[in-house]
Write an enzyme that holds these catalytic residues in place. Structure first.
Site, mmCIF file in Angstrom:
data_model
loop_
_atom_site.group_PDB
_atom_site.id
_atom_site.type_symbol
_atom_site.label_atom_id
_atom_site.label_comp_id
_atom_site.label_asym_id
_atom_site.label_seq_id
_atom_site.Cartn_x
_atom_site.Cartn_y
_atom_site.Cartn_z
ATOM 1 N N LYS A 32 0.851 -1.193 0.000
ATOM 2 C CA LYS A 32 0.000 0.000 0.000
ATOM 3 C C LYS A 32 0.887 1.243 0.000
ATOM 4 O O LYS A 32 1.741 1.404 0.872
ATOM 5 C CB LYS A 32 -0.910 0.042 1.227
ATOM 6 C CG LYS A 32 -1.850 1.255 1.233
ATOM 7 C CD LYS A 32 -2.613 1.380 2.534
ATOM 8 C CE LYS A 32 -1.809 2.050 3.626
ATOM 9 N NZ LYS A 32 -1.673 3.534 3.421
ATOM 10 N N LYS A 61 -6.993 8.453 -1.192
ATOM 11 C CA LYS A 61 -8.132 9.073 -0.511
ATOM 12 C C LYS A 61 -8.652 10.290 -1.286
ATOM 13 O O LYS A 61 -8.812 11.387 -0.747
ATOM 14 C CB LYS A 61 -7.762 9.468 0.920
ATOM 15 C CG LYS A 61 -7.377 8.289 1.814
ATOM 16 C CD LYS A 61 -7.093 8.743 3.229
ATOM 17 C CE LYS A 61 -6.801 7.567 4.145
ATOM 18 N NZ LYS A 61 -5.512 6.907 3.857
ATOM 19 N N LEU A 62 -8.954 10.071 -2.552
ATOM 20 C CA LEU A 62 -9.424 11.163 -3.405
ATOM 21 C C LEU A 62 -10.743 11.730 -2.881
ATOM 22 O O LEU A 62 -11.654 10.985 -2.514
ATOM 23 C CB LEU A 62 -9.592 10.663 -4.839
ATOM 24 C CG LEU A 62 -8.322 10.106 -5.493
ATOM 25 C CD1 LEU A 62 -8.641 9.544 -6.869
ATOM 26 C CD2 LEU A 62 -7.237 11.170 -5.577
ATOM 27 N N THR A 68 -13.267 16.265 -11.087
ATOM 28 C CA THR A 68 -11.850 16.276 -10.712
ATOM 29 C C THR A 68 -11.383 14.899 -10.277
ATOM 30 O O THR A 68 -10.284 14.454 -10.637
ATOM 31 C CB THR A 68 -11.611 17.306 -9.594
ATOM 32 O OG1 THR A 68 -11.944 18.612 -10.088
ATOM 33 C CG2 THR A 68 -10.168 17.296 -9.130
ATOM 34 N N GLN A 184 -3.526 4.889 16.533
ATOM 35 C CA GLN A 184 -4.758 4.231 16.101
ATOM 36 C C GLN A 184 -5.672 4.026 17.311
ATOM 37 O O GLN A 184 -5.222 3.600 18.371
ATOM 38 C CB GLN A 184 -4.441 2.877 15.454
ATOM 39 C CG GLN A 184 -3.446 2.948 14.313
ATOM 40 C CD GLN A 184 -4.018 3.639 13.094
ATOM 41 O OE1 GLN A 184 -5.224 3.764 12.945
ATOM 42 N NE2 GLN A 184 -3.155 4.089 12.212
ATOM 43 N N GLY A 204 1.377 -1.711 8.767
ATOM 44 C CA GLY A 204 2.554 -0.893 8.522
ATOM 45 C C GLY A 204 3.622 -1.053 9.576
ATOM 46 O O GLY A 204 4.516 -1.882 9.467
#
Length: 224
Positions: A32, A61-62, A68, A184, A204
């Protein structure tokens, strides 16, 4: 997919990122790449990571007006990402256009609620109800918009899976048993998320910050 673990490669230096992927690639199912990586290295960086031979998940994360976001999706066709994220809160039209503009082999998933947020954070942004209710509302909106699935925490994936049987569910913010949660707030273990219906497990720091990343990835793989 045989191995649902996607390594969150939040490393600013490209060569260090490639070296890490090479170390652990036998024990993960994909990589990722988030905004930090994409803004630093662009298309070139994505191609370099893709050369490692694993699927690439672009976590961009558009979130913008539909036209657009559609144009942004078209601009990354050449990268052939396996997964791309958009914000579900961008609305149905935005999600519909994002999916229509995506490549044929790219799954588009809607980010519901960041795993760094909790109910108090929702209240401060003017959102009523619990995190569970908020995620369920956005999951329904994403499904109706034709997305492939959503991103949600492990605390919600079980309920969403029951509501959306054919959905593709990405679960970040996972921590192996005994690991520190860091920033988190809504965390579960990789095994629990998988059992509850997660399609992709994003992990991660438990791998990238481990003294032995390869062994950490191997240990996580062994629990699944």
């Amino acid at each position: 997919m045989s191995n649902p673990v996607f390594l969150a490669l939040d490393i600013p230096r490209l060569e260090a990122g490639k070296a890490l992927v090479d170390k652990v690639k036998a024990h993960i199912g994909g990589v990722k790449l988030g905004m930090e990586f994409f803004y630093a290295h662009g298309h070139h960086g994505v191609h370099e990571i893709a050369h490692c031979g694993l699927p690439v998940f672009l976590d961009l994360k558009l979130h913008d007006i539909p036209n657009t976001v559609a144009a942004a999706m078209q601009s990354i066709h050449v990268l052939e990402p396996a997964i791309v994220t958009v914000h579900a809160s961008g609305g149905r039209a935005m999600m519909e256009d994002a999916k229509a503009a995506a490549g044929e082999n790219t799954k588009v998933v809607g980010v519901t609620m960041l795993t760094s947020l909790d109910e108090r954070d929702l209240e401060r942004t003017g959102v009523d109800g619990s995190p569970h209710d908020h995620v369920m509302r956005l999951a329904e909106l994403a499904e109706n918009a034709g997305l492939d699935g959503i991103v949600c925490s492990g605390q919600e994936v079980g309920a969403v899976h029951k509501q959306w049987k054919q959905g593709f569910f990405v679960v970040p913010g996972l921590r192996p048993a005994g690991s520190a949660s860091g920033d988190q707030k809504r965390v579960v273990t990789p095994r629990q998320a998988r059992d509850d219906g997660a399609s992709v497990l994003v992990i991660g720091r438990p791998i990238s910050k481990a003294d032995d990343p390869e062994q950490a990835a191997r240990d996580i793989e062994a629990t699944l």
